[in-house]
Design an enzyme around this catalytic site. Structure first.
Site, PDB file in Angstrom:
ATOM      1  N   ASP A  87      18.448   0.731 -15.998  1.00 35.23           N
ATOM      2  CA  ASP A  87      17.997   1.125 -14.314  1.00 35.23           C
ATOM      3  C   ASP A  87      16.621   0.902 -14.807  1.00 35.23           C
ATOM      4  O   ASP A  87      15.466   0.240 -14.315  1.00 35.23           O
ATOM      5  CB  ASP A  87      18.099   2.187 -14.055  1.00 35.23           C
ATOM      6  N   HIS A 117      22.844   8.155 -11.993  1.00 31.29           N
ATOM      7  CA  HIS A 117      23.007   6.791 -12.108  1.00 31.29           C
ATOM      8  C   HIS A 117      23.742   5.744 -11.375  1.00 31.29           C
ATOM      9  O   HIS A 117      24.143   4.842 -11.936  1.00 31.29           O
ATOM     10  CB  HIS A 117      23.525   6.554 -13.782  1.00 31.29           C
TER      11      HIS A 117
HETATM   12  N1  LIG Z   1      25.785   2.489 -17.495  1.00 31.26           N
HETATM   13  C1  LIG Z   1      25.924   1.028 -16.919  1.00 31.26           C
HETATM   14  O1  LIG Z   1      24.466   0.689 -16.398  1.00 31.26           O
HETATM   15  C2  LIG Z   1      26.900   0.188 -16.660  1.00 31.26           C
HETATM   16  C3  LIG Z   1      26.916  -1.212 -16.084  1.00 31.26           C
HETATM   17  C4  LIG Z   1      27.574  -1.680 -16.039  1.00 31.26           C
HETATM   18  C5  LIG Z   1      29.195  -1.325 -15.982  1.00 31.26           C
HETATM   19  N2  LIG Z   1      29.138  -0.218 -16.578  1.00 31.26           N
HETATM   20  C6  LIG Z   1      30.929   0.324 -17.038  1.00 31.26           C
HETATM   21  O2  LIG Z   1      30.808  -0.122 -18.165  1.00 31.26           O
HETATM   22  C7  LIG Z   1      32.329  -0.260 -18.218  1.00 31.26           C
HETATM   23  C8  LIG Z   1      33.556  -1.208 -18.973  1.00 31.26           C
HETATM   24  O3  LIG Z   1      32.803  -2.619 -18.345  1.00 31.26           O
HETATM   25  P1  LIG Z   1      33.020  -3.784 -18.824  1.00 31.26           P
HETATM   26  O4  LIG Z   1      33.011  -5.184 -17.461  1.00 31.26           O
HETATM   27  O5  LIG Z   1      32.601  -3.999 -20.342  1.00 31.26           O
HETATM   28  O6  LIG Z   1      34.510  -3.576 -18.764  1.00 31.26           O
HETATM   29  P2  LIG Z   1      36.097  -4.195 -19.435  1.00 31.26           P
HETATM   30  O7  LIG Z   1      36.965  -4.779 -19.074  1.00 31.26           O
HETATM   31  O8  LIG Z   1      35.606  -5.835 -19.282  1.00 31.26           O
HETATM   32  O9  LIG Z   1      36.027  -4.106 -20.855  1.00 31.26           O
HETATM   33  C9  LIG Z   1      36.627  -2.743 -20.817  1.00 31.26           C
HETATM   34  C10 LIG Z   1      36.531  -2.421 -22.277  1.00 31.26           C
HETATM   35  O10 LIG Z   1      37.496  -0.910 -21.923  1.00 31.26           O
HETATM   36  C11 LIG Z   1      38.673  -1.741 -22.748  1.00 31.26           C
HETATM   37  N3  LIG Z   1      39.430   0.003 -22.820  1.00 31.26           N
HETATM   38  C12 LIG Z   1      40.264   0.428 -22.383  1.00 31.26           C
HETATM   39  N4  LIG Z   1      40.875   1.455 -22.555  1.00 31.26           N
HETATM   40  C13 LIG Z   1      40.090   2.047 -23.871  1.00 31.26           C
HETATM   41  C14 LIG Z   1      39.962   3.265 -24.331  1.00 31.26           C
HETATM   42  N5  LIG Z   1      40.640   4.735 -24.084  1.00 31.26           N
HETATM   43  N6  LIG Z   1      39.995   2.458 -25.463  1.00 31.26           N
HETATM   44  C15 LIG Z   1      39.142   1.639 -25.788  1.00 31.26           C
HETATM   45  N7  LIG Z   1      38.433   0.988 -24.893  1.00 31.26           N
HETATM   46  C16 LIG Z   1      39.209   0.865 -24.178  1.00 31.26           C
HETATM   47  C17 LIG Z   1      39.682  -2.007 -22.539  1.00 31.26           C
HETATM   48  O11 LIG Z   1      40.302  -3.147 -22.667  1.00 31.26           O
HETATM   49  C18 LIG Z   1      38.315  -3.559 -22.107  1.00 31.26           C
HETATM   50  O12 LIG Z   1      38.163  -4.285 -23.544  1.00 31.26           O
HETATM   51  C19 LIG Z   1      32.906  -0.010 -16.717  1.00 31.26           C
HETATM   52  O13 LIG Z   1      33.828   1.565 -16.058  1.00 31.26           O
HETATM   53  C20 LIG Z   1      31.460  -0.154 -16.002  1.00 31.26           C
HETATM   54  O14 LIG Z   1      31.798  -0.067 -14.927  1.00 31.26           O
HETATM   55  C21 LIG Z   1      28.552   0.857 -17.099  1.00 31.26           C
END
Ligand SMILES: NC(=O)c1ccc[n+]([C@@H]2O[C@H](COP(=O)([O-])OP(=O)(O)OC[C@H]3O[C@@H](n4cnc5c(N)ncnc54)[C@H](O)[C@@H]3O)[C@@H](O)[C@H]2O)c1
Ligand SMILES: *[C@@H]1O[C@H](CO)[C@@H](O)[C@H](O)[C@H]1NC(C)=O
Ligand SMILES: CC(=O)N[C@H]1CO[C@H](CO)[C@@H](O)[C@@H]1O
Length: 317
Positions: A154, A181
């Protein structure tokens, strides 16, 4: 001094570029790459060919022993594990799935590296951080100075949008962003931008709206292929680097969503925090804000009350 850092969810859209940036961080001496899926081994092999100092290790699998092996000895744990938001999906829909994932990861952190600095990226951060804290409390190892919800994206976005609007050098711009957030809980303090900037009421409203909804811009532009990953990886790596610099004795200020008594009625809130060797050294007060910002803080606080309760109810259910 350099540190052992784990990325949990390292094979994902955020996890891969985040791991790359941490492999390139001189403050990382060992990068532990973990994901439930076997691609973690490939990501680690790929990264291991890069001629920077960090040694790369990897683990994968659904068995609790795998993640515990990955986390053992870690000083910093960065967690982008979970399911990302798809078009039409709210952060609420994500909640149930990611809450369960976060609970399991928190149990593993409590067992394998209870003293680590934990940076939670998995959404909805406003509820996943309270869940993480609840698990650590139940395990008797919650240290509120060491648990962070990463809201840095952000700030990164706010800095970029303000620099574009005002024609400033973006590397010099800093806009504190407080509250939570997601959606209306994101409260940019434009009146406290450095270098000092004047905004008309219309500019302040437009910028605030854009910063609050910037995630949706990316979700829509990627049209079904995921949410913000590259900018989030950048923001996550910046935050982890700040935590490590502070562990080395530098005085660092970052905004993050943390356990805090700064705002009446909510137990987690994001404000500027000072970081030190042991994590949070001081939670800075909100300070002087405009009337518009105060109104946004009140709206954010009300929304966060429900979000934090959702996290707590999930654990007690
Ligand atoms: N904080 C922020 O500003 C922000 C911004 C964007 C996305 N996000 C969040 O981040 C997360 C990931 O997003 P992404 O686009 O990389 O998703 P993605 O699906 O590409 O990757 C997620 C990964 O997590 C793994 N995973 C699932 N369960 C797991 C576990 N128990 N232990 C370890 N790994 C596990 C999956 O295998 C996958 O490789 C989502 O929750 C998304 O909403 C947060
Ligand atoms: C922007 O600021 C940074 C850091 O202060 C500086 O290194 C860079 O040269 C500046 N860029 C421009 C285009 O002025
Ligand atoms: C303001 C807001 O929408 N925040 C999210 C925080 O997390 C909860 C889930 O408990 C959601 O209700 C919200 O969408």
């Amino acid at each position: 001094m350099a540190f052992k850092c784990a990325v949990v969810g390292a094979a994902g859209g955020i996890g891969q570029p985040l791991s790359l940036l941490l492999k390139n961080d001189p403050l990382v001496k060992e990068l532990s790459v973990f994901d439930v899926i076997p691609l973690a081994a490939g990501v680690a092999a790929d990264l291991s060919h890069i001629n920077t100092g960090a040694k790369v290790t990897s683990h994968h699998g659904f068995d609790g022993a795998d993640i515990r092996a990955a986390l053992t000895g870690c000083d910093v744990v960065v967690i982008p594990a979970g399911v990302p938001r798809k078009p039409g999906m709210t952060r609420d829909d994500l909640f149930k799935i990611n809450a369960g994932i976060i609970k399991g990861i928190a149990e593993a952190v409590a067992d394998a590296c209870p003293k680590a600095m934990v940076c939670v990226i998995s959404n909805p951060v406003n509820s996943t951080v309270p869940i993480f804290a609840g698990v650590l409390k139940a395990k008797g190892c919650f240290d509120e100075k060491r648990l962070f919800g990463v809201s840095t994206l952000d700030i990164v976005r706010a800095n970029t949008f303000v620099a574009e609007l005002k024609g400033l050098n973006v590397t010099d711009v800093n806009v504190p962003v407080i509250g939570g957030h997601s959606g209306v809980t994101i409260v940019p303090l434009l009146s406290r931008t450095t270098p000092a900037c004047e905004f008309t009421q219309e500019e302040a409203e437009k910028l605030t709206h854009r910063i609050q909804n910037a995630g949706t811009e990316v979700v829509e532009a990627k049209a079904g292929a995921g949410s913000a990953t590259l900018s989030m990886a950048f923001a996550g790596a910046r935050f982890a680097n700040s935590v490590m610099k502070a562990m080395n004795g530098e005085d660092i200020t970052e905004c993050a969503y943390v356990y805090s008594s700064i705002q009446d009625g909510v137990s987690f809130f994001s404000t500027e925090i000072s970081l030190g060797k042991e994590g949070i050294s001081k939670i800075n007060p909100i300070g002087k804000v405009s009337d518009f910002e105060q109104k946004n803080i009140d709206i954010a606080t009300d929304a966060l009350k429900a979000n934090i309760a959702a996290g707590e109810n999930f654990l007690s259910a």
